[in-house]
Scaffold this motif. Structure first.
Motif, PDB file in Angstrom:
ATOM      1  N   LEU A   1      37.112   9.364  60.880  1.00  0.00           N
ATOM      2  CA  LEU A   1      36.241   9.378  62.787  1.00  0.00           C
ATOM      3  C   LEU A   1      36.293   8.412  63.177  1.00  0.00           C
ATOM      4  N   VAL A   2      36.068   7.852  64.259  1.00  0.00           N
ATOM      5  CA  VAL A   2      36.384   6.110  64.411  1.00  0.00           C
ATOM      6  C   VAL A   2      33.965   5.838  65.013  1.00  0.00           C
ATOM      7  N   HIS A   3      33.659   7.111  65.134  1.00  0.00           N
ATOM      8  CA  HIS A   3      32.134   6.658  65.265  1.00  0.00           C
ATOM      9  C   HIS A   3      31.690   8.245  64.869  1.00  0.00           C
ATOM     10  N   ARG A   4      30.445   8.174  65.057  1.00  0.00           N
ATOM     11  CA  ARG A   4      30.025   9.461  64.470  1.00  0.00           C
ATOM     12  C   ARG A   4      28.814  10.236  66.324  1.00  0.00           C
ATOM     13  N   ILE A   5      28.700  11.034  65.836  1.00  0.00           N
ATOM     14  CA  ILE A   5      27.656  11.955  66.826  1.00  0.00           C
ATOM     15  C   ILE A   5      26.532  13.738  66.200  1.00  0.00           C
ATOM     16  N   ASP A   6      25.077  13.062  67.163  1.00  0.00           N
ATOM     17  CA  ASP A   6      24.575  13.660  66.376  1.00  0.00           C
ATOM     18  C   ASP A   6      25.266  15.588  66.126  1.00  0.00           C
ATOM     19  N   ARG A   7      25.092  16.487  64.736  1.00  0.00           N
ATOM     20  CA  ARG A   7      25.063  17.559  64.731  1.00  0.00           C
ATOM     21  C   ARG A   7      25.341  18.603  66.392  1.00  0.00           C
ATOM     22  N   ASP A   8      23.584  18.037  66.731  1.00  0.00           N
ATOM     23  CA  ASP A   8      23.359  19.771  67.533  1.00  0.00           C
ATOM     24  C   ASP A   8      23.940  18.370  68.545  1.00  0.00           C
ATOM     25  N   THR A   9      24.034  16.986  68.537  1.00  0.00           N
ATOM     26  CA  THR A   9      24.202  16.887  70.447  1.00  0.00           C
ATOM     27  C   THR A   9      26.403  17.693  70.188  1.00  0.00           C
ATOM     28  N   SER A  10      26.604  17.854  71.727  1.00  0.00           N
ATOM     29  CA  SER A  10      27.991  17.957  71.893  1.00  0.00           C
ATOM     30  C   SER A  10      28.962  16.823  72.995  1.00  0.00           C
ATOM     31  N   GLY A  11      30.032  17.003  73.203  1.00  0.00           N
ATOM     32  CA  GLY A  11      31.161  15.730  73.248  1.00  0.00           C
ATOM     33  C   GLY A  11      31.910  15.436  72.712  1.00  0.00           C
ATOM     34  N   ILE A  12      32.030  14.741  73.110  1.00  0.00           N
ATOM     35  CA  ILE A  12      33.544  13.584  72.842  1.00  0.00           C
ATOM     36  C   ILE A  12      33.084  12.778  71.750  1.00  0.00           C
ATOM     37  N   LEU A  13      34.120  12.552  70.919  1.00  0.00           N
ATOM     38  CA  LEU A  13      34.473  12.568  69.534  1.00  0.00           C
ATOM     39  C   LEU A  13      35.590  11.710  68.797  1.00  0.00           C
ATOM     40  N   LEU A  14      35.571  10.498  68.873  1.00  0.00           N
ATOM     41  CA  LEU A  14      37.276   9.996  68.005  1.00  0.00           C
ATOM     42  C   LEU A  14      37.323  10.257  67.088  1.00  0.00           C
ATOM     43  N   VAL A  15      38.761  10.443  66.691  1.00  0.00           N
ATOM     44  CA  VAL A  15      39.037  10.064  65.826  1.00  0.00           C
ATOM     45  C   VAL A  15      40.613   9.402  65.795  1.00  0.00           C
ATOM     46  N   ALA A  16      40.408   8.233  64.509  1.00  0.00           N
ATOM     47  CA  ALA A  16      41.709   7.711  64.117  1.00  0.00           C
ATOM     48  C   ALA A  16      42.987   8.460  63.416  1.00  0.00           C
ATOM     49  N   LYS A  17      43.888   8.330  63.583  1.00  0.00           N
ATOM     50  CA  LYS A  17      45.259   8.757  63.137  1.00  0.00           C
ATOM     51  C   LYS A  17      46.053   8.003  62.888  1.00  0.00           C
ATOM     52  N   LYS A  18      45.461   6.786  62.327  1.00  0.00           N
ATOM     53  CA  LYS A  18      46.135   5.346  62.262  1.00  0.00           C
ATOM     54  C   LYS A  18      44.793   4.563  61.538  1.00  0.00           C
TER      55      LYS A  18
END
Length: 322
Positions: free
Chosen positions: A144-161
């Motif tokens: 995970l690059v960052h986090r958002i709350d469990r009940d919040t929807s939307g954009i989440l960045l995940v690094a592959k390197k």
């Protein structure tokens, strides 16, 4: 013991050399990615017992790996009872696949559904990152690059390197990353309220629940707001957090006198009942847009995550009431 009750995750001792891309991460997180399905408790146990070694020496779970380190990974057997129950969550895993909005060799971006935590823990065995690792079993690195709350929807960045993770963390620190959220709030948001600067203090209750409040003893926090659409008794606002504090938008809207619809920590019961009657069944906070520099190409990427159909219908009903 039979194979019916035991699952061999790692059949023999492995000696793994850490690449430049894998350096900088904690040994426990590295092992979780290598020993898929092994619970964290067992990872800690084999590290504490000295079964996991780095450069032939014992290490602690928080040890940060360096390029060139050689990690000894012991054989691991876990019972079916111990195994992380990803298999029972296949529908959720499949749902995540359909929510991926961007992917290349560096990065994966997902439109996270409301109600799914970003990672397992706090009594949860399944989170977005566990689901993505199940979807991408051959991926050497997913963090995970960052986090958002469990009940919040939307954009989440995940690094592959690892290099991608470092680049995006630096962009977050330097405020190059720009995020925009949509929130449905109670009442008529006042046009002149464009910025809220209110320090936020995080308290953890005995139950482990986190509650945040505005306090002079808190950390500096800033959110920019603009009005997207007005309704009879509610406003759809766009929120752009400048800082990234826990529950920041939720507490700042409450501080302004306009709590977010169906916020179980900071909401308003009467307003929530009105929104529930229109079909809303979750917190109306959605990370709909993000802008950042691609870690490899340097080009500016702007990605959008659409609202789900159920939430769009709620907005349509609010328009019809006017």
């Amino acid at each position: 013991m039979t194979n019916q009750t035991n699952n061999i995750i790692n059949a023999s001792v492995k000696m793994l050399e850490i690449s430049e891309d894998e350096s900088g991460q904690r040994i426990d997180n590295y092992l979780l990615s290598k020993l898929k399905g092994v619970p964290k408790s067992l990872i800690y146990r084999i590290v504490r017992k000295g079964e996991v070694r780095v450069n032939k020496g014992r290490i602690k779970p928080e040890y940060k790996l360096q390029a060139g380190d050689v990690v000894r990974v012991p054989p691991v057997r876990i019972s079916e009872k111990e195994q992380s129950p990803i298999s029972t969550k296949l529908n959720k895993v499949a749902q995540l696949e359909s929510q991926i909005i961007f992917e290349d060799d560096c990065l994966l971006v997902i439109n996270k559904p409301s109600g799914i935590a970003v990672h397992g823990g706090s009594g949860l065995s399944f989170g977005v990152i566990e689901g993505l690792r199940a979807l991408r079993p051959d991926a050497r690195f997913l963090e995970l690059v960052h986090r958002i709350d469990r009940d919040t929807s939307g954009i989440l960045l995940v690094a592959k390197k690892r290099s991608t993770l470092r680049s995006l963390h630096e962009q977050l620190r330097n405020k190059i990353v720009q995020k925009e959220y949509l929130a449905l709030v109670r009442g008529q948001w006042q046009s002149h309220v464009k910025t809220i600067q209110a320090p936020l203090l995080k308290n953890e209750l005995a139950s482990g629940e986190r509650i945040v409040k505005v306090s002079e003893q808190g950390k500096p926090s800033e959110t920019h707001f603009s009005i997207e659409e007005r309704y009879n008794n509610a406003t759809l606002v766009k929120a752009s957090p400048i800082t990234g504090r826990t529950h920041q938008i939720r507490v700042h809207t409450l501080y302004a006198g306009h709590p977010i619809a169906l916020d179980d920590k900071y909401g308003d019961q009467k307003f929530d009942q009105e929104m529930t009657a229109l079909g809303l069944d979750r917190l109306f906070l959605h990370a709909f847009s993000i802008r950042f520099e691609h870690p490899k190409t340097g080009e500016t990427l702007r990605l959008n995550a659409p609202l789900d159909e159920k939430i769009k219908k709620v907005l349509q009903k609010l328009r019809e009431q006017q």
